[in-house]
Motif scaffolding. Structure first.
Motif, short mmCIF file in Angstrom:
data_model
loop_
_atom_site.label_atom_id
_atom_site.label_comp_id
_atom_site.label_asym_id
_atom_site.label_seq_id
_atom_site.Cartn_x
_atom_site.Cartn_y
_atom_site.Cartn_z
N LEU A 65 0.83 -1.20 0.00
CA LEU A 65 0.00 0.00 0.00
C LEU A 65 0.87 1.25 0.00
CD1 LEU A 65 -2.77 1.36 0.17
CD2 LEU A 65 -2.65 1.11 2.64
N PHE A 66 1.93 1.26 0.80
CA PHE A 66 2.83 2.41 0.85
C PHE A 66 3.49 2.64 -0.51
CE2 PHE A 66 6.90 4.49 1.62
CZ PHE A 66 6.48 5.61 2.30
N ALA A 67 3.89 1.55 -1.18
CA ALA A 67 4.53 1.67 -2.49
C ALA A 67 3.57 2.26 -3.52
CB ALA A 67 5.04 0.31 -2.95
N VAL A 68 2.32 1.81 -3.51
CA VAL A 68 1.32 2.35 -4.44
C VAL A 68 1.08 3.83 -4.14
CG1 VAL A 68 -1.10 2.23 -5.19
CG2 VAL A 68 0.20 0.12 -4.84
N ALA A 69 0.93 4.16 -2.86
CA ALA A 69 0.70 5.55 -2.48
C ALA A 69 1.88 6.44 -2.87
CB ALA A 69 0.43 5.64 -0.98
N SER A 70 3.09 5.94 -2.71
CA SER A 70 4.29 6.73 -3.08
C SER A 70 4.29 7.04 -4.56
CB SER A 70 5.56 5.96 -2.73
OG SER A 70 5.67 5.83 -1.34
N LEU A 71 3.92 6.07 -5.37
CA LEU A 71 3.88 6.30 -6.82
C LEU A 71 2.82 7.32 -7.21
CD1 LEU A 71 4.36 2.67 -8.14
CD2 LEU A 71 5.97 4.55 -8.29
N LEU A 85 -8.81 2.12 -3.07
CA LEU A 85 -8.49 0.74 -2.71
C LEU A 85 -9.34 0.37 -1.50
CD1 LEU A 85 -4.59 0.75 -2.96
CD2 LEU A 85 -6.17 -0.46 -4.46
N GLU A 86 -9.70 -0.88 -1.42
CA GLU A 86 -10.45 -1.40 -0.28
C GLU A 86 -9.50 -2.22 0.59
OE1 GLU A 86 -13.66 -0.75 0.34
OE2 GLU A 86 -13.82 0.47 -1.46
N ILE A 104 -3.35 2.16 -12.97
CA ILE A 104 -4.80 1.94 -13.09
C ILE A 104 -5.55 2.96 -12.25
CG2 ILE A 104 -6.67 0.33 -12.53
CD1 ILE A 104 -4.71 -1.94 -13.34
N ILE A 105 -5.09 3.19 -11.03
CA ILE A 105 -5.75 4.17 -10.16
C ILE A 105 -5.63 5.57 -10.77
CG2 ILE A 105 -5.66 5.32 -7.91
CD1 ILE A 105 -4.84 2.59 -6.73
N ARG A 106 -4.44 5.90 -11.25
CA ARG A 106 -4.20 7.22 -11.83
C ARG A 106 -5.11 7.48 -13.03
NH1 ARG A 106 0.90 6.64 -12.57
NH2 ARG A 106 1.59 7.43 -10.58
N ALA A 107 -5.45 6.43 -13.77
CA ALA A 107 -6.30 6.57 -14.97
C ALA A 107 -7.79 6.51 -14.66
CB ALA A 107 -5.95 5.48 -15.98
N SER A 108 -8.15 6.15 -13.43
CA SER A 108 -9.57 6.01 -13.11
C SER A 108 -10.24 7.38 -12.96
CB SER A 108 -9.75 5.20 -11.82
OG SER A 108 -9.43 6.00 -10.70
N PRO A 109 -11.51 7.49 -13.37
CA PRO A 109 -12.22 8.77 -13.23
C PRO A 109 -12.30 9.25 -11.79
CG PRO A 109 -13.41 7.28 -14.69
CD PRO A 109 -12.29 6.49 -14.08
N ALA A 110 -12.42 8.31 -10.85
CA ALA A 110 -12.50 8.70 -9.44
C ALA A 110 -11.23 9.42 -8.99
CB ALA A 110 -12.75 7.47 -8.57
N TRP A 111 -10.08 9.03 -9.55
CA TRP A 111 -8.83 9.69 -9.20
C TRP A 111 -8.69 11.03 -9.92
CZ3 TRP A 111 -5.21 9.04 -5.58
CH2 TRP A 111 -4.00 9.71 -5.72
N ILE A 112 -9.09 11.05 -11.19
CA ILE A 112 -8.91 12.24 -12.02
C ILE A 112 -9.79 13.40 -11.54
CG2 ILE A 112 -9.23 13.17 -14.35
CD1 ILE A 112 -8.50 10.31 -15.37
N ILE A 113 -11.05 13.12 -11.19
CA ILE A 113 -11.98 14.20 -10.84
C ILE A 113 -12.18 14.36 -9.34
CG2 ILE A 113 -13.23 14.08 -13.02
CD1 ILE A 113 -15.42 12.49 -11.56
N ARG A 114 -11.32 13.77 -8.55
CA ARG A 114 -11.48 13.89 -7.10
C ARG A 114 -11.21 15.33 -6.67
NH1 ARG A 114 -6.22 13.45 -4.68
NH2 ARG A 114 -4.76 12.80 -6.24
#
Length: 190
Positions: A65-71, A85-86, A104-114
């Motif tokens: 989780l920390f590695a994903v968050a860092s990226l 993420l759940e 994948i998270i970076r490309a998701s609409p939830a990430w883009i329009i947050r």
């Protein structure tokens, strides 16, 4: 410097290293690492790939989780709080490539329009009401004097035919032990 030390330095600088499916070393970071660090990583690339491949066990969920968050340039709690993420993803995706998950998270609409996240400053935290702390006393946290009184009382009750705690009937020795037990505070006196 060995590969493990270099990997630790790179990690401290925010660099996440993974071996791609074709066996190449991939580096990801929120902020570009120094040229000196990049040169050292390039010089030890084969050793680093060997170390990463040797660690074939799945990454611990918190590290993953920390590695994903860092990226993504955020904190792990943000990914969970905002639903990117759940909690079950931490186990199910532990073997997944962190770079691919971050993409994948970076490309998701939830990430883009947050909405932009506003973190509270220390001044706001200082103004919050201080809630009292409650200490729960148990036998595990009790003072040694209380534990001794409890043990003596209990041992006496178990061996004495005249004492019966449920009905409040005690022999002379039992009355004294019970009084000592009742009058001994659980917390240690300062």
């Amino acid at each position: 410097m060995n590969a493990a030390e270099l990997m630790h330095r790179a990690s401290a600088a925010g660099v996440v290293m993974v071996v791609s499916q074709d066996g190449c070393l991939q580096l990801r970071a929120v902020h570009p690492p120094s040229d000196h660090l990049l040169a050292e990583l390039a010089a030890h690339k084969v050793e680093i790939i060997t170390v990463l491949n040797a660690a074939n066990d799945s990454m611990p969920p918190n590290s993953w989780l920390f590695a994903v968050a860092s990226l993504l340039g955020t904190r792990p709690a943000v990914l969970l709080e905002e639903g990117h993420l759940e909690p079950h993803d931490l186990v199910e995706l532990a073997d997944a490539d962190v770079v691919r998950v971050a993409d994948i998270i970076r490309a998701s609409p939830a990430w883009i329009i947050r909405p932009p996240r506003v973190d509270q400053t220390a001044e706001i935290h200082a103004m919050e009401e201080v809630k009292p702390q409650y200490i729960i006393l148990t036998a595990a946290t009790a003072s040694q004097v209380w534990r001794d009184a409890d043990a003596e009382n209990t041992n006496h009750l178990m061996s004495c035919d005249e004492c019966h705690a449920a009905t409040g009937r005690y022999c002379e020795a039992g009355v004294d032990l019970r009084k000592r037990y009742n009058n001994t505070p659980m917390e240690a006196s300062e």
